[in-house]
Write an enzyme that holds these catalytic residues in place. Sequence first.
Site, short mmCIF file in Angstrom:
data_model
loop_
_atom_site.label_atom_id
_atom_site.label_comp_id
_atom_site.label_asym_id
_atom_site.label_seq_id
_atom_site.Cartn_x
_atom_site.Cartn_y
_atom_site.Cartn_z
N HIS A 248 0.84 -1.20 0.00
CA HIS A 248 0.00 0.00 0.00
C HIS A 248 0.88 1.24 0.00
O HIS A 248 0.79 2.07 0.92
CB HIS A 248 -0.93 0.03 1.22
CG HIS A 248 -2.04 -0.95 1.16
ND1 HIS A 248 -2.65 -1.47 2.26
CD2 HIS A 248 -2.68 -1.51 0.11
CE1 HIS A 248 -3.59 -2.31 1.91
NE2 HIS A 248 -3.64 -2.36 0.60
N HIS B 130 -12.30 -8.52 -5.55
CA HIS B 130 -11.79 -7.21 -5.12
C HIS B 130 -11.04 -6.56 -6.29
O HIS B 130 -10.29 -7.23 -7.00
CB HIS B 130 -10.85 -7.47 -3.93
CG HIS B 130 -10.26 -6.28 -3.28
ND1 HIS B 130 -10.80 -5.01 -3.35
CD2 HIS B 130 -9.14 -6.16 -2.49
CE1 HIS B 130 -10.05 -4.18 -2.63
NE2 HIS B 130 -9.04 -4.85 -2.12
N GLU C 251 -8.67 -4.15 -6.11
CA GLU C 251 -7.29 -3.70 -5.88
C GLU C 251 -6.32 -4.58 -6.67
O GLU C 251 -6.49 -5.81 -6.76
CB GLU C 251 -6.96 -3.72 -4.38
CG GLU C 251 -5.73 -2.88 -4.08
CD GLU C 251 -5.55 -2.58 -2.60
OE1 GLU C 251 -6.35 -3.04 -1.76
OE2 GLU C 251 -4.57 -1.86 -2.28
N ASP D 100 -3.44 -5.88 -6.49
CA ASP D 100 -2.72 -7.07 -6.03
C ASP D 100 -3.55 -8.33 -6.25
O ASP D 100 -3.01 -9.45 -6.22
CB ASP D 100 -2.27 -6.94 -4.57
CG ASP D 100 -3.37 -6.54 -3.62
OD1 ASP D 100 -4.30 -5.82 -4.04
OD2 ASP D 100 -3.32 -6.93 -2.44
N HIS E 49 -11.92 -4.04 2.45
CA HIS E 49 -11.70 -2.68 2.88
C HIS E 49 -11.91 -1.67 1.76
O HIS E 49 -11.59 -0.48 1.93
CB HIS E 49 -10.27 -2.54 3.45
CG HIS E 49 -9.19 -2.80 2.41
ND1 HIS E 49 -8.10 -1.99 2.30
CD2 HIS E 49 -9.06 -3.72 1.42
CE1 HIS E 49 -7.31 -2.42 1.32
NE2 HIS E 49 -7.89 -3.47 0.78
N ASP F 11 -9.16 -10.07 1.33
CA ASP F 11 -8.20 -9.41 2.23
C ASP F 11 -8.45 -9.72 3.72
O ASP F 11 -7.53 -9.61 4.53
CB ASP F 11 -8.24 -7.89 2.04
CG ASP F 11 -7.43 -7.43 0.84
OD1 ASP F 11 -6.43 -8.09 0.50
OD2 ASP F 11 -7.81 -6.41 0.24
N TYR G 216 -1.24 -7.15 10.46
CA TYR G 216 -2.08 -6.92 9.28
C TYR G 216 -3.40 -6.25 9.70
O TYR G 216 -3.82 -5.25 9.11
CB TYR G 216 -2.33 -8.27 8.62
CG TYR G 216 -3.13 -8.28 7.35
CD1 TYR G 216 -2.50 -8.36 6.11
CD2 TYR G 216 -4.52 -8.27 7.38
CE1 TYR G 216 -3.23 -8.40 4.94
CE2 TYR G 216 -5.26 -8.31 6.21
CZ TYR G 216 -4.61 -8.39 4.99
OH TYR G 216 -5.36 -8.43 3.84
N HIS H 198 -4.09 -13.17 1.16
CA HIS H 198 -2.68 -12.99 1.53
C HIS H 198 -2.33 -13.95 2.66
O HIS H 198 -3.10 -14.09 3.62
CB HIS H 198 -2.42 -11.57 2.04
CG HIS H 198 -2.67 -10.49 1.03
ND1 HIS H 198 -1.85 -10.28 -0.06
CD2 HIS H 198 -3.64 -9.54 0.95
CE1 HIS H 198 -2.31 -9.26 -0.76
NE2 HIS H 198 -3.40 -8.80 -0.17
FE1 FEO Z 1 -7.16 -4.74 -0.86
FE2 FEO Z 1 -4.89 -7.28 -0.94
O1 FEO Z 1 -5.86 -5.83 -1.61
#
Ligand code: FEO
Length: 399
Positions: free
Chosen positions: A24, A80, A82, A84, A146, A165, A193, A226
């Site tokens: 991030h 999601h 994002e 990643d 998130h 996430d 985290y 993750h």
């Molecule tokens: Fe909100 Fe692992 O991306």
Amino acid sequence: MNPVKLAEGIYWVGAVDWDTRFFHGHTFSTHHGTTYNAYLIIDEKVTLVDTVFPPFAEEMLERIKQIIDPQKIDYVVANHVEMDHSGSLPKILSLAPKAKLICNVRCKEGLLKHYFTNWDFQLVKTGDKLSLGKRTLSFLETPMLHWPDSMWTYLIEDEILLCNDALGQHYASSERFDDEIEECTIMHAAAKYYANILMLFGSIAVKKIGETQKLGWKIRMAAPAHGLIWKNPQSIIDAYFHWEKGEAKDRVVIAFDSMYGATEKMALAIAEGIKKEKVEVDIYKLPISDKHDVIAEVLEAKGLLVGSSTVNNDYLPDIPAFLVNLRGLKPKNKIGGAFGSFGWSGGAVKNIENMLQEMKIEIFEPGISVKYVPTEEELNKCFEFGRRFAQRIKGAGST
Ligand code: FEO
């Protein structure tokens, strides 16, 4: 490069990023790297849930190819937007031309605004079911956990929650499951985290876990996007409920900076007072500490004391860098205080207290200030300040 089997026909096909040290942007230090978890389901309809950060697309493809030709993928679920997790969608969808892209309406909006490609979208919402043949997927939208588009996917027959996430850890390892490493290692990674990414959204996380029960979803295994996969999901679910309530230990974090060592002497004297009361205390000099590690320590501590020398009527610059980060995360149920030395005007202690109050941290008593270098008598006052703070901590609700 081998895929890892979660259950019959269900595989981890993600990637391990051993090298990343920040996430991030620079808002999260990842001393242990991370993983991007994607999951392949082999059924009448072959389905890939989530992808990986673009530099790792080939690693994911290598794993998929060991199981099936990517052309045979029928569905790709995007939990999601994002990058990643969505970053390898262009690659996989170019190799799987017949695949439908399953996501919710906010995710579609976000993907269009990232990739400007009108893929073959199929929209889903909470409670919808998608039959893959022997297996059925269901979905739970988890907005602001998130991002607005966030979603969880559940494998009904296998009782596996693909929770993106949530419940994750930034932790690269050769192992894939929680029972393959020391419990304290994975819980420490999960706490850091949560503290740095999800603390602000903790109430949404526990509400959504509650909604899984209303949907009748039994969670036998929780597979985040993750880190390691939870074969024992109850341990991390219990931890989320504990953290969300703001429950913490009889423990104090002292975070400070000191120009010529006077404020440092105060920090050490305060810590002695805290120890005298048999309360655990940890001291972090902020310019040489990892602020994201310190925030993880704050999560599990009832008390936070912040100290700074005064410069130009204000605190030293590492103090707001830490406090602004913490303020955005909205820690719960913390008791705080401030201390510091000054030459003539003062200002740091008051400004620290203002920042702590802004984030609704209770100030236990007015902060302690010392002109120039503390005398023995002033160090004794710091010691007593530490003792009173520790007594207040012990008097607060405990876990
Ligand atoms: Fe909100 Fe692992 O991306």
